[in-house]
Structure formats: C-alpha cells, structure tokens
Design a protein around this motif. Structure first.
Motif, PDB file in Angstrom:
ATOM      1  N   LEU A 222      31.287  43.609  47.388  1.00 13.63           N
ATOM      2  CA  LEU A 222      31.812  42.860  46.254  1.00 13.63           C
ATOM      3  C   LEU A 222      32.444  41.548  46.721  1.00 13.63           C
ATOM      4  O   LEU A 222      32.189  40.483  46.151  1.00 13.63           O
ATOM      5  CB  LEU A 222      32.837  43.714  45.499  1.00 13.63           C
ATOM      6  N   ASN A 223      33.222  41.599  47.772  1.00 15.52           N
ATOM      7  CA  ASN A 223      33.885  40.404  48.300  1.00 15.52           C
ATOM      8  C   ASN A 223      32.901  39.393  48.888  1.00 15.52           C
ATOM      9  O   ASN A 223      33.232  38.221  49.034  1.00 15.52           O
ATOM     10  CB  ASN A 223      34.945  40.781  49.336  1.00 15.52           C
ATOM     11  N   GLU A 224      31.700  39.863  49.222  1.00 15.36           N
ATOM     12  CA  GLU A 224      30.664  38.962  49.747  1.00 15.36           C
ATOM     13  C   GLU A 224      29.750  38.434  48.644  1.00 15.36           C
ATOM     14  O   GLU A 224      28.723  37.818  48.930  1.00 15.36           O
ATOM     15  CB  GLU A 224      29.829  39.679  50.819  1.00 15.36           C
ATOM     16  N   GLY A 225      30.101  38.714  47.369  1.00 12.19           N
ATOM     17  CA  GLY A 225      29.347  38.141  46.254  1.00 12.19           C
ATOM     18  C   GLY A 225      28.327  39.045  45.605  1.00 12.19           C
ATOM     19  O   GLY A 225      27.603  38.625  44.700  1.00 12.19           O
ATOM     20  N   HIS A 226      28.239  40.303  46.027  1.00 11.47           N
ATOM     21  CA  HIS A 226      27.276  41.234  45.440  1.00 11.47           C
ATOM     22  C   HIS A 226      27.876  41.865  44.189  1.00 11.47           C
ATOM     23  O   HIS A 226      29.078  41.836  43.977  1.00 11.47           O
ATOM     24  CB  HIS A 226      26.898  42.306  46.463  1.00 11.47           C
ATOM     25  N   LYS A 227      27.004  42.464  43.365  1.00 10.59           N
ATOM     26  CA  LYS A 227      27.446  43.135  42.142  1.00 10.59           C
ATOM     27  C   LYS A 227      27.509  44.639  42.401  1.00 10.59           C
ATOM     28  O   LYS A 227      26.610  45.211  43.015  1.00 10.59           O
ATOM     29  CB  LYS A 227      26.495  42.845  40.985  1.00 10.59           C
ATOM     30  N   ILE A 228      28.572  45.277  41.911  1.00 11.47           N
ATOM     31  CA  ILE A 228      28.805  46.703  42.125  1.00 11.47           C
ATOM     32  C   ILE A 228      28.792  47.436  40.792  1.00 11.47           C
ATOM     33  O   ILE A 228      29.434  46.997  39.832  1.00 11.47           O
ATOM     34  CB  ILE A 228      30.187  46.928  42.788  1.00 11.47           C
TER      35      ILE A 228
ATOM     36  N   LYS B 111      40.755  54.269  35.404  1.00 12.50           N
ATOM     37  CA  LYS B 111      41.985  53.504  35.659  1.00 12.50           C
ATOM     38  C   LYS B 111      42.204  53.312  37.160  1.00 12.50           C
ATOM     39  O   LYS B 111      42.560  52.227  37.614  1.00 12.50           O
ATOM     40  CB  LYS B 111      43.193  54.205  35.034  1.00 12.50           C
ATOM     41  N   GLN B 112      41.984  54.377  37.931  1.00 15.78           N
ATOM     42  CA  GLN B 112      42.163  54.276  39.384  1.00 15.78           C
ATOM     43  C   GLN B 112      41.172  53.292  39.993  1.00 15.78           C
ATOM     44  O   GLN B 112      41.534  52.486  40.855  1.00 15.78           O
ATOM     45  CB  GLN B 112      42.011  55.652  40.023  1.00 15.78           C
ATOM     46  N   LEU B 113      39.928  53.346  39.546  1.00 15.42           N
ATOM     47  CA  LEU B 113      38.902  52.444  40.078  1.00 15.42           C
ATOM     48  C   LEU B 113      39.193  50.995  39.690  1.00 15.42           C
ATOM     49  O   LEU B 113      39.008  50.082  40.506  1.00 15.42           O
ATOM     50  CB  LEU B 113      37.517  52.865  39.586  1.00 15.42           C
ATOM     51  N   GLN B 114      39.649  50.785  38.471  1.00 20.52           N
ATOM     52  CA  GLN B 114      40.006  49.428  38.048  1.00 20.52           C
ATOM     53  C   GLN B 114      41.136  48.883  38.905  1.00 20.52           C
ATOM     54  O   GLN B 114      41.125  47.709  39.281  1.00 20.52           O
ATOM     55  CB  GLN B 114      40.380  49.413  36.562  1.00 20.52           C
ATOM     56  N   ASN B 115      42.096  49.717  39.235  1.00 17.56           N
ATOM     57  CA  ASN B 115      43.192  49.285  40.114  1.00 17.56           C
ATOM     58  C   ASN B 115      42.697  48.993  41.527  1.00 17.56           C
ATOM     59  O   ASN B 115      43.107  48.027  42.148  1.00 17.56           O
ATOM     60  CB  ASN B 115      44.307  50.333  40.165  1.00 17.56           C
ATOM     61  N   PHE B 116      41.812  49.835  42.028  1.00 14.13           N
ATOM     62  CA  PHE B 116      41.299  49.667  43.387  1.00 14.13           C
ATOM     63  C   PHE B 116      40.515  48.364  43.519  1.00 14.13           C
ATOM     64  O   PHE B 116      40.593  47.673  44.532  1.00 14.13           O
ATOM     65  CB  PHE B 116      40.413  50.863  43.769  1.00 14.13           C
ATOM     66  N   PHE B 117      39.747  48.023  42.490  1.00 13.56           N
ATOM     67  CA  PHE B 117      38.895  46.835  42.524  1.00 13.56           C
ATOM     68  C   PHE B 117      39.502  45.664  41.752  1.00 13.56           C
ATOM     69  O   PHE B 117      38.800  44.731  41.387  1.00 13.56           O
ATOM     70  CB  PHE B 117      37.503  47.155  41.963  1.00 13.56           C
TER      71      PHE B 117
ATOM     72  N   GLU C 274      40.661  39.103  39.856  1.00 16.45           N
ATOM     73  CA  GLU C 274      40.113  38.202  38.838  1.00 16.45           C
ATOM     74  C   GLU C 274      38.793  37.589  39.282  1.00 16.45           C
ATOM     75  O   GLU C 274      37.883  37.429  38.489  1.00 16.45           O
ATOM     76  CB  GLU C 274      41.125  37.098  38.490  1.00 16.45           C
ATOM     77  N   LYS C 275      38.680  37.266  40.574  1.00 15.24           N
ATOM     78  CA  LYS C 275      37.470  36.571  41.034  1.00 15.24           C
ATOM     79  C   LYS C 275      36.248  37.490  41.147  1.00 15.24           C
ATOM     80  O   LYS C 275      35.129  37.017  41.216  1.00 15.24           O
ATOM     81  CB  LYS C 275      37.722  35.841  42.345  1.00 15.24           C
ATOM     82  N   THR C 276      36.448  38.798  41.172  1.00 16.76           N
ATOM     83  CA  THR C 276      35.305  39.711  41.285  1.00 16.76           C
ATOM     84  C   THR C 276      35.074  40.529  40.016  1.00 16.76           C
ATOM     85  O   THR C 276      34.114  41.288  39.942  1.00 16.76           O
ATOM     86  CB  THR C 276      35.496  40.686  42.467  1.00 16.76           C
ATOM     87  N   LYS C 277      35.920  40.365  39.018  1.00 19.43           N
ATOM     88  CA  LYS C 277      35.856  41.196  37.810  1.00 19.43           C
ATOM     89  C   LYS C 277      34.482  41.173  37.121  1.00 19.43           C
ATOM     90  O   LYS C 277      33.996  42.194  36.665  1.00 19.43           O
ATOM     91  CB  LYS C 277      36.954  40.762  36.832  1.00 19.43           C
ATOM     92  N   GLU C 278      33.854  39.999  37.078  1.00 21.01           N
ATOM     93  CA  GLU C 278      32.566  39.881  36.387  1.00 21.01           C
ATOM     94  C   GLU C 278      31.422  40.527  37.163  1.00 21.01           C
ATOM     95  O   GLU C 278      30.337  40.701  36.634  1.00 21.01           O
ATOM     96  CB  GLU C 278      32.245  38.420  36.068  1.00 21.01           C
ATOM     97  N   ARG C 279      31.647  40.914  38.421  1.00 19.55           N
ATOM     98  CA  ARG C 279      30.608  41.541  39.232  1.00 19.55           C
ATOM     99  C   ARG C 279      30.847  43.029  39.443  1.00 19.55           C
ATOM    100  O   ARG C 279      30.213  43.653  40.274  1.00 19.55           O
ATOM    101  CB  ARG C 279      30.483  40.825  40.578  1.00 19.55           C
ATOM    102  N   LEU C 280      31.759  43.604  38.662  1.00 19.90           N
ATOM    103  CA  LEU C 280      32.063  45.033  38.743  1.00 19.90           C
ATOM    104  C   LEU C 280      31.798  45.670  37.385  1.00 19.90           C
ATOM    105  O   LEU C 280      32.259  45.185  36.355  1.00 19.90           O
ATOM    106  CB  LEU C 280      33.534  45.244  39.116  1.00 19.90           C
ATOM    107  N   LEU C 281      31.037  46.743  37.399  1.00 16.59           N
ATOM    108  CA  LEU C 281      30.699  47.444  36.169  1.00 16.59           C
ATOM    109  C   LEU C 281      30.971  48.932  36.379  1.00 16.59           C
ATOM    110  O   LEU C 281      30.538  49.508  37.385  1.00 16.59           O
ATOM    111  CB  LEU C 281      29.215  47.202  35.862  1.00 16.59           C
TER     112      LEU C 281
END
Length: 187
Positions: free
Chosen positions: A59-65, A103-109, A112-119
């Motif tokens: 995710l931090n390298e720009g990939h979508k999770i 909720k736990q996963l949202q906290n872990f990830f 703001e800069k990666t939010k759009e690449r996490l589903l």
C-alpha cells in the motif's frame, strides 16, 4: 529497494506460483492484491500481523489493497491447519465480528494518503446472490474432485474426516479471487 525485493531479503516469500512473472508485472506499475480474513473471532490476532504488515508495504508503495472479510466463508469454516471441524458460527456472530474487525483494520491502515487505495469487502455480498445450483454449475464444474483432494488442507483431514461443507471451502476461496479479478482487476 522495491517491495518484492524487500520481502525476498527478509525471507518472507515461502511459495509463489510465478515469482518471475510477478517481478515483471510489478515493473509495469501498481497492482491490486487482496488478503482474506474469516471473521471467526472478534479481534485480529498475531497470525494476521505478518500478512497485514506485508500489505501495508505494498500500500505504501502505491499498490491497491483489498481486504476480504469472509462473511460467507466464515459460515463454512476453513479446514486449513485444523485436526477437526471448526464449530459453525451463526450469521449474527459473524456479522458482529465483521463490524469489530472492520474497525480494527481501518485503524491499522489509517492514512489519508492511502485511503483511496484500500477497500474492505464482505464476501457474503457476492455469495448471497448465488443459488446453490447456479454455484455448482458455474463454479463447481471448473474443479475436479482429484484436484480438490490434492489440496493440502483437504489431504491433511482425509484420515480423520472432512465434511462436505469444509471440502467446498476451496471452491469459495477460488471464486473470491475470480470475483475480485473480474470486478477490481485484482492480480
């Protein structure tokens, strides 16, 4: 250093179907990858940590999770690593666990800069649309019994017994990937 090279250097790649193909694909740009978690407990545990940290690197390298919470597969029970069948949990318990895990996963990830690449998805969404006969015709016909019997999770349980419910788990896992591939271009 790229994320795959980092994982190799840390000894975190145990098996890969086509590692060189993945290396080549990553050179072309970001990919979509997923991790599935069955909500059989109300909290993440240590066994999830390595997977989640690895996903965070991608995710931090720009990939979508995509994180798939198994609202459907959690009702079935994964036979992997178990010497006996897991007790079946009810839909209400599974749903409560999904809320807590989300909720736990949202906290872990949280970022703001990666939010759009996490589903975060619940696979009950797509399985609840299937009728049994449709699933058997559309998905089950693509797998031979000998292929399923060769799966490590099934082989390890044959001597002590495995229910058809757990035996079918691999079909659901395979369809999860197919669905994510078709809908989100997950590789």
């Amino acid at each position: 250093m790229d994320v795959l090279e980092d994982l190799k250097n840390r000894g975190l790649i145990h098996q890969a179907t086509n590692l060189s193909g993945l290396e080549q694909r990553l050179k072309k740009g970001p990919i979509v990858l997923y991790y599935g978690i069955d909500p059989t407990g109300k909290s993440l545990h240590l066994g999830h940590l390595l997977h989640l940290i690895t996903l965070k690197r991608f995710l931090n390298e720009g990939h979508k999770i995509i994180l798939v919470l198994g609202g459907a597969t959690g009702l079935i029970g994964d036979p992997s690593g178990k010497s006996e069948e897991r007790p079946l949990l009810g839909k209400k318990v599974i749903q409560q666990n999904i809320v807590k895990l989300t909720k736990q996963l949202q906290n872990f990830f949280k970022s703001e800069k990666t939010k759009e690449r996490l589903l975060i998805l619940n696979n009950y969404q797509w399985y609840s649309q299937f009728k049994l006969l449709d699933f058997l015709r559309e998905v089950g016909k693509n797998f031979t019994v000998s292929y399923l019997l060769a799966k490590e999770s099934v082989k390890n349980r044959l001597e002590i017994g495995i229910s058809f419910t757990e035996f079918s788990y691999n079909l659901l896992q395979a369809y999860d990937f197919y669905y994510l591939y078709k809908k989100f271009n997950c590789e």
